[in-house]
Design a protein around this motif. Structure first.
Motif, PDB file in Angstrom:
ATOM      1  N   GLU A 146       0.824  -1.198   0.000  1.00 51.37           N
ATOM      2  CA  GLU A 146       0.000   0.000   0.000  1.00 51.37           C
ATOM      3  C   GLU A 146       0.868   1.261   0.000  1.00 51.37           C
ATOM      4  N   ALA A 147       1.961   1.221   0.745  1.00 52.62           N
ATOM      5  CA  ALA A 147       2.872   2.371   0.778  1.00 52.62           C
ATOM      6  C   ALA A 147       3.486   2.611  -0.595  1.00 52.62           C
ATOM      7  N   GLU A 148       3.843   1.547  -1.289  1.00 47.88           N
ATOM      8  CA  GLU A 148       4.423   1.687  -2.626  1.00 47.88           C
ATOM      9  C   GLU A 148       3.411   2.251  -3.611  1.00 47.88           C
ATOM     10  N   ALA A 149       2.156   1.779  -3.520  1.00 50.50           N
ATOM     11  CA  ALA A 149       1.107   2.311  -4.404  1.00 50.50           C
ATOM     12  C   ALA A 149       0.811   3.770  -4.075  1.00 50.50           C
ATOM     13  N   ASN A 150       0.855   4.120  -2.790  1.00 53.61           N
ATOM     14  CA  ASN A 150       0.657   5.514  -2.394  1.00 53.61           C
ATOM     15  C   ASN A 150       1.774   6.405  -2.947  1.00 53.61           C
ATOM     16  N   PHE A 151       2.996   5.898  -2.880  1.00 53.43           N
ATOM     17  CA  PHE A 151       4.129   6.664  -3.410  1.00 53.43           C
ATOM     18  C   PHE A 151       3.958   6.895  -4.907  1.00 53.43           C
ATOM     19  N   ALA A 152       3.551   5.845  -5.626  1.00 51.63           N
ATOM     20  CA  ALA A 152       3.333   5.967  -7.068  1.00 51.63           C
ATOM     21  C   ALA A 152       2.218   6.977  -7.361  1.00 51.63           C
ATOM     22  N   ALA A 153       1.133   6.907  -6.588  1.00 54.40           N
ATOM     23  CA  ALA A 153       0.016   7.829  -6.792  1.00 54.40           C
ATOM     24  C   ALA A 153       0.436   9.271  -6.544  1.00 54.40           C
ATOM     25  N   GLY A 154       1.238   9.476  -5.500  1.00 55.04           N
ATOM     26  CA  GLY A 154       1.701  10.820  -5.186  1.00 55.04           C
ATOM     27  C   GLY A 154       2.599  11.385  -6.274  1.00 55.04           C
ATOM     28  N   ARG A 155       3.520  10.574  -6.765  1.00 53.63           N
ATOM     29  CA  ARG A 155       4.424  11.028  -7.831  1.00 53.63           C
ATOM     30  C   ARG A 155       3.662  11.298  -9.122  1.00 53.63           C
TER      31      ARG A 155
END
Length: 310
Positions: A146-155
């Protein structure tokens, strides 16, 4: 604890390169980013379900067929995943389909959709979306994904380094965040989160997302053991203040916050202790947006104790 997960630098670089490729293929668009164009580029489909109505979700699942055959080997796995993780959105790799819970506020749809786009861009997530094996059901693994997907969404939503450059050109403050929110078309919460992470790469910064901290404004479901919805630690903060407890920080916020329902709630200098036992001063300010309160804590200097001289 509700602290955000800090992903590894190598993983972050890999994710960022994938986002860079998407934005480049889109011609490096101006903000705000149109997610429909992103889905067209990636050939992703979008559908809606209602988590509060199992029948609607079951109907969506039953339609996930291709050439007359069920795409998912065990369709009930989708229903299990939604119930287990209380999902508000999910990505089905087999069909390249994003499902959003339409009962969620419209303002949240944008982030949820970008989050699932993030999952779709990370090939190592494909086998874990629906809890395919015992390892992916481990909470720590789920949190990492979830943290990785959040990082991708933010970028993606904040157009990578463009947001960072505009953010770093201003001092950390709610005024700066309000302007960045308008420019990028995202919610206050997601803009706040990205701001804390961006400003806090070198300078220890933390952010709290809570209900109203004032005792007279708290809801009936307030839990003093877990007062924060999210405790956002910047990378610089996590490196030096990893043992800081959310309850201690929340108590400091309560000490200066006024009881007005919306707008600025107050500000104060707060002393936090680092992992070595040394004290440091942070400047805190809190702002209520009716449905939640955001608190920004920015590092100032080492705390100097005053010693009385006889």
């Amino acid at each position: 604890m509700v602290k955000n997960v800090i992903i590894k630098a190598k993983t972050a670089l890999d994710i960022d390169r994938r986002i860079e490729r998407v934005l480049k293929d889109l011609g490096n668009p101006e903000p705000p980013l149109d997610l429909e164009v992103v889905r067209e580029l990636l050939e992703l489909d979008l559908a809606y379900y209602t988590a509060n109505d199992p029948g609607v979700l079951q109907e969506v699942v039953s339609k996930l067929t291709m050439a007359g055959k069920q795409v998912i080997a065990r369709p009930s796995r989708i229903l299990d995943a939604v119930r287990k993780w209380d999902l508000r959105a999910l990505y089905i790799p087999d069909r390249k389909k994003i499902l959003l819970d339409k009962d969620q506020p419209l303002l949240k749809h944008r982030w949820h959709e970008a989050h699932e786009v993030g999952h779709s861009l990370l090939p190592w997530h494909a086998g874990a979306m629906l809890g395919d094996n015992e390892h992916t059901l481990i909470p720590s693994c789920h949190e990492k994904l979830e943290a990785e997907a959040n990082f991708a969404a933010g970028r993606l939503l904040f157009l990578r380094d463009r947001f960072a450059e505009e953010c770093l050109a201003q001092d950390p403050s709610f005024d700066a965040l309000k302007e960045l929110k308008k420019t990028y078309g995202n919610t206050y919460t997601t803009t706040f989160w990205r701001g804390v992470e961006t400003w806090g790469k070198e300078l220890p910064i933390l952010g709290l997302i809570t209900d109203h901290p004032h005792v007279f404004q708290r809801g009936a479901d307030f839990d003093p053991k877990y007062p924060c919805k999210h405790f956002i630690q910047s990378s610089a903060f996590a490196a030096k203040f990893s043992t800081t407890r959310e309850t201690d920080v929340f108590d400091q916020v309560v000490s200066y916050c006024r009881g007005n329902k919306a707008g600025p709630l107050g500000e104060a200098d707060v002393v936090l202790t680092d992992d070595n036992g040394d004290d440091h001063v942070f400047h805190f300010e809190s702002f209520s947006f009716h449905h939640q309160t955001l608190t920004l804590g920015v590092y100032q200097a080492p705390y100097k104790r005053l010693v009385a001289v006889a």
